[in-house]
Design a protein around this motif. Structure first.
Motif, short mmCIF file in Angstrom:
data_model
loop_
_atom_site.label_atom_id
_atom_site.label_comp_id
_atom_site.label_asym_id
_atom_site.label_seq_id
_atom_site.Cartn_x
_atom_site.Cartn_y
_atom_site.Cartn_z
N PRO A 61 -11.57 0.55 -2.10
CA PRO A 61 -10.84 -0.58 -2.57
C PRO A 61 -10.88 -2.06 -1.72
N CYS A 64 -2.66 10.43 -2.57
CA CYS A 64 -1.84 9.14 -3.11
C CYS A 64 -1.47 9.49 -4.54
N HIS A 70 0.84 -1.38 0.02
CA HIS A 70 0.01 0.15 -0.09
C HIS A 70 0.97 1.22 -0.11
N PRO A 71 0.39 2.24 -0.80
CA PRO A 71 1.24 3.61 -0.80
C PRO A 71 1.58 3.99 0.47
N TYR A 90 -6.48 -0.31 -5.05
CA TYR A 90 -6.61 -0.43 -6.37
C TYR A 90 -5.20 -0.35 -7.40
N CYS A 132 -10.51 5.27 -7.69
CA CYS A 132 -10.26 5.19 -6.21
C CYS A 132 -11.12 6.10 -5.62
N TYR A 145 -7.29 7.33 1.30
CA TYR A 145 -5.86 7.86 1.08
C TYR A 145 -5.82 8.79 -0.39
N ALA A 146 -6.98 8.56 -1.03
CA ALA A 146 -6.89 9.15 -2.40
C ALA A 146 -6.38 10.52 -2.39
N TRP A 168 -0.60 7.54 -6.85
CA TRP A 168 -1.12 6.50 -7.61
C TRP A 168 -2.75 6.77 -7.91
S1 SF4 Z 1 -6.83 2.76 -3.62
FE1 SF4 Z 1 -6.02 4.30 -5.15
S2 SF4 Z 1 -6.02 6.19 -3.84
FE2 SF4 Z 1 -6.11 4.30 -2.70
S3 SF4 Z 1 -4.20 4.02 -2.11
FE3 SF4 Z 1 -4.50 2.54 -3.52
S4 SF4 Z 1 -3.84 3.71 -5.53
FE4 SF4 Z 1 -3.85 5.25 -3.85
#
Ligand code: SF4
Ligand code: ATP
Ligand code: ATP
Ligand code: SF4
Ligand code: MG
Ligand code: MG
Lengths: 325, 329
Positions: A302, A290, A248-249, A316, A297, A286-287, A292
């Motif tokens: 997710p 994040c 996870h980021p 995702y 998202c 977390y969007a 990514w």
């Molecule tokens: S679901 Fe999307 S916004 Fe959330 S942590 Fe993963 S990549 Fe980032």
């Protein structure tokens, strides 16, 4: 099964004027007998509230909205309060994050521990006294006979913490919820306390949930780690796997910024801020921070997927990248 | 002249209880706990001085004497040249704006009956001429700086997490642009990201506004980052005081060596000192004569039965150990 603690779909809300604070949002966690689970994550992400919910200590306007907690196969939610109280003293112990306020200011620390032993372990006054001193010695309180006669305000912050730990370990609980047990302790005393926790789980098969911000402690003594962010568990993995392959980021950012004394510290706060837990965004929480983040998202939350055996993550972006690297 | 000058600070607490009563009945001096014994140091304007040492060695007691929550048993505390060790609540008041503290226990130090907003605003009302609108703006700015959402403003302390309370403490302490802030484990309840943010904020204030800090922490990595000098305490006294780089590169006092050697380094290849102390941690209640580390120090010699003075062994480097000249290269 050998699960000592099984939390399923737990949700805790606090009702305030502006709406409900979604402090804990549909989390699942298990801890096996003899296992130490590290619970890490952002300040305010629901770690302490989870511990209080396990002990059924959430008070109005807080409310357990969904989910169940099983301890050694028993559904704690269905126990009469009287039985739950006995659980709390003897079988499930907690080391509070705020030791000084959690101790009774009007009783000497020795009395607090021996009283607990008399009520919950059925010891005589003498036996309780003896065991109390032994516990104080174990947590490295110098001159325990003298310290036992002092009140919490006469002890240093770290001493109150150790008294709290002595109290939690005194009855050899089968489940220990330790909320930041080593913050405020110097490294050598902290190492001793961690040894005690390890011993408790190895010798008596107790399950331990260790809440901490110190990833060094996690690496040192935990078997598995769960990462919380904004009320949700976003990743859970065996400890090595988490450190070597964070998925996870948010976990990646945490692992990247572990401070080390032998290197110059690089300070990299995660940009942006945690979303409000009152009417939080419906997608990934977390969007907003994040790198990514994708459209998807922001729309839906997710789901947890398996990243490797025993390693789950809710992201995702991870799923998208999975095949590619 | 340094901004803060501490000389021979002493804080002894009566032990009370039965032993105290007995001693008084027998006409003897009541036994005391020697929490702080003859501590001296300076904090320069714009400087961060780190204070480290074993749990229970007296760090918070020094801190509480400095901000005058405790009246020291003896010794002098000068702030900007003025003696404050002996002031009472009334005469201390003018100094309250300049001298602030972030407490080790964030829960006990917040008023349970005030909302976050009122708590931070209170400091501004007491110590600044801001009108209501300016106060509001300042409170919101502070919240943002410590990473607390606006939705927390109307909450009470019991409705906050441990780390959120700690950040309210930080916001409150820096609200009035003080000149000297005592930080007692100010980031212990924060995750690495928020900790980094808090540290960068403190550094920014020091650089731009010239704040000075006494920074107490068990987190040596952060001490190394923030402090320009570090004082190491053991059982109520300072045993080593040094420039930060020199201290971490080559700790000289046996206690400092053991302290640094005990820090876990997540790297099997790191070169490390395996210096350890033996025996039990002594208590400040029955303090032995001579060097206080004597019972645990692997290097102890007969001369250690005499108390070693804190000596300047190189410019700016102070060590209290009889053998330290033999230890240094
Ligand atoms: S679901 Fe999307 S916004 Fe959330 S942590 Fe993963 S990549 Fe980032
Ligand atoms: N009694 C309460 N009333 C309202 N909100 C609360 C209450 N207790 C906790 N919260 C909120 O619930 C969220 C989770 O809090 P919790 O104490 O579990 O965080 P935490 O993960 O333990 O954080 P920390 O690491 O800072 O201790 C926080 O946003 C907090 O503000
Ligand atoms: N009000 C008090 N009455 C009696 N003794 C006290 C009081 N306050 C502190 N002490 C004692 O003074 C000594 C130093 O305590 P202090 O809180 O300064 O330690 P510390 O270095 O801050 O430790 P920690 O790292 O655990 O916070 C301890 O032995 C403590 O028991
Ligand atoms: S004075 Fe003696 S006992 Fe004390 S630290 Fe030095 S060598 Fe050890
Ligand atoms: Mg907490
Ligand atoms: Mg302290």
């Amino acid at each position: 099964m050998t699960e000592m603690l099984e939390i399923s779909d737990l949700t805790v809300h606090f009702q305030i004027n502006q709406g409900a604070i979604e402090a804990v949002d549909h989390i699942n966690l298990t801890i096996r007998r003899g296992e130490i689970l590290g619970l890490v994550g952002e300040s305010g992400s629901g770690k302490s509230v989870t511990s209080f919910a396990i002990l059924r200590l959430i008070r109005p306007p807080g409310r357990v909205v969904s989910g169940s907690v099983h301890f050694d196969g028993i559904d704690l939610g269905s126990l009469p309060e009287e039985q739950m109280r006995r659980m709390r003293g003897a079988k499930i112990a907690m080391v509070s994050q705020t030791p000084r306020t959690a101790l009774n200011p009007l009783l000497t620390v020795g009395r607090q521990i021996s009283r607990l032993l008399m009520v919950h372990a059925g010891l005589s006054t003498r036996e309780a006294e003896k065991r109390m001193l032994e516990m104080l010695r174990l947590v490295r309180i110098p001159a325990p006979e003298k310290r036992a006669n002092q009140y919490p305000h006469q002890l240093s912050g770290g001493m109150c913490q150790r008294v709290m730990i002595a109290m939690a370990l005194a009855t050899s609980p089968q489940l220990l919820l330790a909320d930041e047990p080593t913050t405020g302790l110097d490294v050598s005393i902290a190492a001793k306390i961690l040894d005690l926790l390890r011993e408790l789980s190895a010798k008596t098969g107790a399950a331990i949930m260790l809440v901490t911000h110190d990833l060094g402690v996690v690496a040192d003594i935990c078997d598995r780690v769960a990462v919380m962010h904004a009320g949700q568990v976003v990743e859970c993995a065996p400890v090595r796997e988490l450190f070597h392959n964070p998925a996870h980021p948010y976990t990646k950012a945490l692992v990247r910024s572990i401070p080390r004394v032998d290197r110059d510290v690089v300070l990299e706060p995660i940009p942006g801020s945690v979303p409000s837990l009152v009417n939080p965004p419906s997608g990934c929480r977390y969007a907003g921070r994040c790198e990514w983040a994708m459209d998807r998202c922001r729309v839906s939350r997710p789901p947890m997927v398996e990243a490797a055996p025993g390693h789950v993550v809710a992201c995702y972006g991870f799923e998208e990248r999975r095949g590619t690297c | 002249m340094a901004l803060v000058e501490i000389r021979d600070l002493q804080m002894h607490f009566p032990l009370g209880g039965i032993s105290g009563t007995l001693a008084r009945l027998r006409g003897r001096d009541e036994p005391v706990l020697r929490a702080v014994d003859s501590v001296s140091f300076d904090v320069e304007a714009g400087e961060t001085l780190g204070l480290v040492g074993e749990s229970g060695c007296g760090k918070s007691t020094v801190a509480r004497c400095l901000v005058r929550l405790l009246k020291p048993t003896a010794g002098s505390v000068r702030y900007a040249g003025k003696e404050i060790a002996t002031l009472d609540a009334q005469t201390m008041r003018p100094f309250r704006r300049d001298i602030q503290m972030v407490f080790q226990d964030p829960t006990a130090s917040l008023n349970p009956r005030l909302s976050v907003r009122s708590m931070v605003e209170e400091a501004l009302t007491l110590h600044t001429k801001f009108d209501a609108k300016e106060r509001r703006a300042r409170v919101e700015e502070l919240m943002q700086e410590v990473g607390l959402g606006r939705d927390l403003l109307d909450r009470y302390p019991h409705e906050l997490s441990g780390g959120q309370r700690q950040r309210v403490n930080i916001a409150r302490a820096i609200a009035t642009n003080p000149r000297f802030v005592v930080l007692d484990e100010p980031t212990s309840a924060l995750d690495v990201s928020l900790r980094s943010r808090a540290i960068l904020l403190l550094e920014k204030l020091r650089e731009h506004l010239g704040l000075s800090y006494l920074f107490i922490s068990h987190d040596l990595a952060t001490v190394k980052y923030l402090a320009s000098r570090v004082a190491v305490m053991y059982l109520g006294s300072i045993v080593e005081l040094s420039d930060t780089r020199d201290l971490f590169a080559k700790p000289l006092h046996p206690y400092t060596r053991a302290l640094l050697a005990a820090v876990p380094v997540p790297d099997p290849d790191a070169r490390r000192d395996d210096f350890t102390l033996a025996g039990e941690i002594p208590s400040p209640i029955d303090v032995a004569t001579g060097c206080r580390l004597r019972g645990r120090c692997p290097l102890a010699k007969p001369i250690c039965a005499e108390k070693p003075p804190l000596k300047e062994i190189a410019p700016g480097r102070f060590v209290a150990c009889h053998l330290v000249s033999e230890l240094s290269p």
